[in-house]
Design a protein around this motif. Structure first.
Motif, PDB file in Angstrom:
ATOM      1  N   GLN A  84      45.902  16.531  -1.843  1.00 20.75           N
ATOM      2  CA  GLN A  84      46.147  15.962  -0.511  1.00 20.75           C
ATOM      3  C   GLN A  84      47.060  14.741  -0.592  1.00 20.75           C
ATOM      4  OE1 GLN A  84      44.631  16.680   3.008  1.00 20.75           O
ATOM      5  NE2 GLN A  84      46.644  15.708   3.031  1.00 20.75           N
ATOM      6  N   ILE A  85      46.780  13.836  -1.527  1.00 17.25           N
ATOM      7  CA  ILE A  85      47.604  12.634  -1.709  1.00 17.25           C
ATOM      8  C   ILE A  85      49.013  13.028  -2.134  1.00 17.25           C
ATOM      9  CG2 ILE A  85      47.897  10.517  -3.045  1.00 17.25           C
ATOM     10  CD1 ILE A  85      45.652  10.336  -1.028  1.00 17.25           C
ATOM     11  N   ALA A  86      49.110  13.999  -3.059  1.00 12.89           N
ATOM     12  CA  ALA A  86      50.430  14.446  -3.529  1.00 12.89           C
ATOM     13  C   ALA A  86      51.260  15.000  -2.379  1.00 12.89           C
ATOM     14  CB  ALA A  86      50.261  15.503  -4.618  1.00 12.89           C
ATOM     15  N   HIS A  87      50.598  15.648  -1.430  1.00  8.96           N
ATOM     16  CA  HIS A  87      51.307  16.210  -0.277  1.00  8.96           C
ATOM     17  C   HIS A  87      51.653  15.127   0.749  1.00  8.96           C
ATOM     18  CE1 HIS A  87      52.261  18.987   3.010  1.00  8.96           C
ATOM     19  NE2 HIS A  87      51.498  18.218   3.775  1.00  8.96           N
ATOM     20  N   SER A  88      50.659  14.344   1.141  1.00 14.28           N
ATOM     21  CA  SER A  88      50.823  13.415   2.251  1.00 14.28           C
ATOM     22  C   SER A  88      51.726  12.235   1.912  1.00 14.28           C
ATOM     23  CB  SER A  88      49.454  12.897   2.710  1.00 14.28           C
ATOM     24  OG  SER A  88      48.625  13.964   3.128  1.00 14.28           O
ATOM     25  N   LEU A  89      51.590  11.688   0.710  1.00 10.76           N
ATOM     26  CA  LEU A  89      52.346  10.489   0.347  1.00 10.76           C
ATOM     27  C   LEU A  89      53.615  10.784  -0.437  1.00 10.76           C
ATOM     28  CD1 LEU A  89      49.526   7.963  -0.653  1.00 10.76           C
ATOM     29  CD2 LEU A  89      50.594   8.346   1.581  1.00 10.76           C
ATOM     30  N   PHE A  90      53.607  11.866  -1.219  1.00  8.05           N
ATOM     31  CA  PHE A  90      54.732  12.073  -2.140  1.00  8.05           C
ATOM     32  C   PHE A  90      55.477  13.388  -1.899  1.00  8.05           C
ATOM     33  CE2 PHE A  90      51.484   9.522  -4.403  1.00  8.05           C
ATOM     34  CZ  PHE A  90      52.191   8.327  -4.475  1.00  8.05           C
ATOM     35  N   ASN A  91      54.985  14.195  -0.972  1.00  9.75           N
ATOM     36  CA  ASN A  91      55.668  15.438  -0.614  1.00  9.75           C
ATOM     37  C   ASN A  91      55.942  16.329  -1.827  1.00  9.75           C
ATOM     38  OD1 ASN A  91      56.673  17.138   1.392  1.00  9.75           O
ATOM     39  ND2 ASN A  91      58.774  16.420   1.105  1.00  9.75           N
ATOM     40  N   VAL A  92      54.961  16.451  -2.707  1.00 11.72           N
ATOM     41  CA  VAL A  92      55.093  17.331  -3.878  1.00 11.72           C
ATOM     42  C   VAL A  92      55.105  18.783  -3.384  1.00 11.72           C
ATOM     43  CG1 VAL A  92      54.030  18.083  -6.034  1.00 11.72           C
ATOM     44  CG2 VAL A  92      53.941  15.666  -5.375  1.00 11.72           C
ATOM     45  N   PRO A  93      56.103  19.584  -3.767  1.00 12.74           N
ATOM     46  CA  PRO A  93      56.253  20.939  -3.194  1.00 12.74           C
ATOM     47  C   PRO A  93      55.106  21.902  -3.483  1.00 12.74           C
ATOM     48  CG  PRO A  93      58.299  20.209  -4.232  1.00 12.74           C
ATOM     49  CD  PRO A  93      57.254  19.210  -4.610  1.00 12.74           C
ATOM     50  N   THR A  94      54.633  21.938  -4.720  1.00 10.49           N
ATOM     51  CA  THR A  94      53.617  22.926  -5.098  1.00 10.49           C
ATOM     52  C   THR A  94      52.368  22.229  -5.600  1.00 10.49           C
ATOM     53  OG1 THR A  94      55.362  24.485  -5.717  1.00 10.49           O
ATOM     54  CG2 THR A  94      53.138  24.957  -6.507  1.00 10.49           C
ATOM     55  N   LYS A  95      51.224  22.623  -5.054  1.00  5.46           N
ATOM     56  CA  LYS A  95      49.956  21.978  -5.395  1.00  5.46           C
ATOM     57  C   LYS A  95      48.931  23.046  -5.769  1.00  5.46           C
ATOM     58  CE  LYS A  95      50.743  20.633  -1.410  1.00  5.46           C
ATOM     59  NZ  LYS A  95      52.225  20.809  -1.382  1.00  5.46           N
ATOM     60  N   ILE A  96      48.379  22.942  -6.965  1.00  2.17           N
ATOM     61  CA  ILE A  96      47.394  23.897  -7.488  1.00  2.17           C
ATOM     62  C   ILE A  96      46.119  23.136  -7.828  1.00  2.17           C
ATOM     63  CG2 ILE A  96      46.886  25.543  -9.337  1.00  2.17           C
ATOM     64  CD1 ILE A  96      49.877  26.022  -9.623  1.00  2.17           C
ATOM     65  N   ALA A  97      44.974  23.644  -7.376  1.00  3.24           N
ATOM     66  CA  ALA A  97      43.699  22.971  -7.642  1.00  3.24           C
ATOM     67  C   ALA A  97      42.662  23.966  -8.137  1.00  3.24           C
ATOM     68  CB  ALA A  97      43.186  22.277  -6.381  1.00  3.24           C
ATOM     69  N   ARG A  98      41.881  23.523  -9.106  1.00  5.23           N
ATOM     70  CA  ARG A  98      40.732  24.312  -9.552  1.00  5.23           C
ATOM     71  C   ARG A  98      39.517  23.867  -8.739  1.00  5.23           C
ATOM     72  NH1 ARG A  98      38.945  23.927 -15.725  1.00  5.23           N
ATOM     73  NH2 ARG A  98      38.537  21.775 -15.098  1.00  5.23           N
ATOM     74  N   VAL A  99      38.839  24.818  -8.117  1.00  4.80           N
ATOM     75  CA  VAL A  99      37.665  24.524  -7.298  1.00  4.80           C
ATOM     76  C   VAL A  99      36.515  25.418  -7.760  1.00  4.80           C
ATOM     77  CG1 VAL A  99      36.699  24.483  -4.966  1.00  4.80           C
ATOM     78  CG2 VAL A  99      39.098  23.863  -5.326  1.00  4.80           C
ATOM     79  N   ARG A 100      35.449  24.797  -8.258  1.00  3.57           N
ATOM     80  CA  ARG A 100      34.330  25.567  -8.794  1.00  3.57           C
ATOM     81  C   ARG A 100      33.245  25.822  -7.751  1.00  3.57           C
ATOM     82  NH1 ARG A 100      35.058  22.651 -13.961  1.00  3.57           N
ATOM     83  NH2 ARG A 100      35.410  24.178 -15.617  1.00  3.57           N
ATOM     84  N   ALA A 101      32.908  24.797  -6.962  1.00  2.00           N
ATOM     85  CA  ALA A 101      31.782  24.915  -6.024  1.00  2.00           C
ATOM     86  C   ALA A 101      32.040  26.025  -5.018  1.00  2.00           C
ATOM     87  CB  ALA A 101      31.557  23.583  -5.317  1.00  2.00           C
ATOM     88  N   GLN A 102      31.114  26.964  -4.947  1.00  2.00           N
ATOM     89  CA  GLN A 102      31.309  28.121  -4.073  1.00  2.00           C
ATOM     90  C   GLN A 102      31.209  27.758  -2.592  1.00  2.00           C
ATOM     91  OE1 GLN A 102      32.371  31.054  -5.476  1.00  2.00           O
ATOM     92  NE2 GLN A 102      32.476  29.591  -7.162  1.00  2.00           N
ATOM     93  N   GLY A 103      30.603  26.611  -2.296  1.00  2.00           N
ATOM     94  CA  GLY A 103      30.516  26.182  -0.907  1.00  2.00           C
ATOM     95  C   GLY A 103      31.875  25.963  -0.272  1.00  2.00           C
ATOM     96  N   TYR A 104      32.851  25.551  -1.098  1.00  2.00           N
ATOM     97  CA  TYR A 104      34.201  25.357  -0.587  1.00  2.00           C
ATOM     98  C   TYR A 104      34.947  26.683  -0.409  1.00  2.00           C
ATOM     99  CZ  TYR A 104      33.796  20.369  -1.782  1.00  2.00           C
ATOM    100  OH  TYR A 104      33.409  19.060  -1.857  1.00  2.00           O
ATOM    101  N   LEU A 105      34.473  27.718  -1.079  1.00  2.21           N
ATOM    102  CA  LEU A 105      35.213  28.987  -1.120  1.00  2.21           C
ATOM    103  C   LEU A 105      34.644  30.047  -0.195  1.00  2.21           C
ATOM    104  CD1 LEU A 105      35.637  29.089  -5.007  1.00  2.21           C
ATOM    105  CD2 LEU A 105      37.290  28.276  -3.316  1.00  2.21           C
TER     106      LEU A 105
END
Length: 457
Positions: A84-105
């Protein structure tokens, strides 16, 4: 390409190693001074000590100039906020995240990762990826490696040749002549510490690890020819009721007539997963306890899958299960140093979650119309599934005139709902799905073959 990797654990270091070896500018961020020091001493990367979710840390890591951020820390929340910070403040084009908790998925909350909310381009769930890998590995018990491409129509399989294998001491050219109607292409051979692209004159030897690409419908016959015929298990015991164990059980329940037993040590967890599963019998107990294994029917089990969060327990449980009568065993191994040990102590197969996660990340890093990537032998080679565009240098000419790099071999082409094996006369058409093997040093060449050039638009 400038890449920030948040997290210096096994996956973070693995992807940093791969990217830095390809001459990318990589910065690794972690809160542990020891881990950052270790990765900068071993790899040609920058190291930043700090929290990847802090704007100041990302700015110090070069986020303003970064092309991509890969957040694979142990905290889902840090990974999501970093993107989120990479997108909002720095406009990084591609963002990949590892998410383990199934509640988010949960599918009902799928909008959470949209551009208007948490702008993450690729969300990776290691537990789901690993569960799918385990289920596919179980479908080909004679293989040590299995990966599907083109929506499951093309498979890549790795087999270790035994002394009594019918095709040892036989040139590959002769193997193809003996079985002309078999839709497989042997693309790579690993012998000892060496791995190379297969050539028609190569002579196969006992102990070789052979990788082939095949039509899904010909995999069973190919394994039989290689002396590794084996029926998929119908009686399975799963040791460990974490997310992976639960996903494997759910996946196996969908395959049809299969008797599944799951052993979970924690009583509350055992009760919870018993409510989620429909046709799996859940036993509360220790997977190392012979009495529990016998109660689960280990003597009649065709496969025991050990997927606890402890590598040593997984190895020991697999060994004990084999001694109690199980025909095959498969263990989840997080520490790659344990991999070579498993075969020596009698574990038939193992799955490395790190390799599975790295392969998924690579799929989204590779440039061009790449639909799938799978890393072989800790990065020595890659299996790649790509779409041929009109501007590709492969299109419109016979393959024998395509001047493929030495380390690249096409294994199969999918067109018009049919899997075709490559020949020198075959002409690649725009829109074809091409599944190939590339040695590490030629991956960039493959990206160029399938790149989207300006003429495409």
């Amino acid at each position: 390409m400038r890449v920030i990797v948040c997290g210096a654990g096994r996956v973070g270091v693995g992807i940093a190693r791969r990217l830095s070896a390809e001459n990318n500018e990589v910065t690794v961020v972690d809160q542990s001074k020891e881990l950052v020091r270790a990765v900068t001493e071993r790899l040609d990367v920058r190291g930043i000590v700090g929290n990847g979710a802090y704007p100041q840390t990302l700015e110090e890591a070069g986020a303003r100039e970064a092309d991509m951020i890969i957040a694979v820390t142990f905290s889902d929340e840090v990974n999501m906020v970093a993107c989120q910070i990479a997108h909002s403040l720095f406009n990084v084009p591609t963002k990949i995240a590892r998410v383990r908790a199934q509640g988010y998925l949960d599918p009902s909350y799928s909008d959470i990762f949209s551009r208007n909310h948490l702008p993450i381009d690729v969300v990776i769930s290691p537990e789901r990826e690993v569960s799918e890998a385990i289920i596919q590995r179980m479908s080909t018990p004679g293989a040590f490696e299995t990966k599907s491409f083109v929506d499951g129509r093309v498979w890549a399989v790795g087999v270790k040749l035994r002394e009594d294998c019918p095709i040892v001491n036989t040139p590959l050219r002769q193997v193809a002549e003996l079985f002309p109607d078999l839709k497989i292409t042997i693309v790579a051979i690993r012998r000892g510490d060496s791995m190379w692209r297969a050539h028609s004159g190569d002579m196969l030897e006992p102990g070789d690890r052979v990788y082939f690409i095949a039509d899904r419908n010909d995999v069973a016959r190919a394994l039989e020819i290689m002396g590794e015929a084996g029926r998929a298990a119908r009686r399975v015991i799963i040791i460990g009721g974490g997310n992976i164990g639960l996903f494997v059980a759910k996946g196996l329940e969908k395959t049809g007539n299969m008797k599944i037993r799951l052993i979970e040590r924690d009583r509350k967890r055992a009760e919870d997963i018993a409510e989620e599963l429909e046709r799996t019998i859940v036993l509360q107990g220790d997977g190392l306890d012979r009495a529990i294994l016998r109660e689960a029917g280990v003597a009649e089990a065709e496969t025991v899958v050990s997927v606890t969060d402890n590598d040593q327990v997984n190895i020991l449980a697999s060994v004990v299960a084999k001694r109690e009568g199980s025909r095959r065993s498969l263990a989840l191994i997080n520490d790659q140093d344990y991999g070579p040990i498993t075969e020596a102590v009698g574990v038939d197969r193992y799955v490395d979650p790190r390799a599975t996660t790295i392969s998924t990340i690579l799929q989204h890093i590779r440039r061009g119309r790449i639909k799938g990537v799978y890393s072989l032998s800790d990065g020595d080679a890659e299996l790649i599934d790509a779409i041929a565009l009109e501007t590709s240098p492969l299109v419109g000419k016979p393959l024998r005139e395509a001047n493929l790099p030495e380390g690249v071999m096409i294994g199969a082409v999918y067109r018009d709902n049919e899997v075709q094996m490559p020949t020198g006369e075959m002409v690649i058409n725009a829109g074809d799905r091409v599944v190939l093997m590339s040695m590490r040093e030629n991956v960039k060449d493959v990206e160029q073959m399938f790149r989207v050039s300006i003429e495409y638009f």
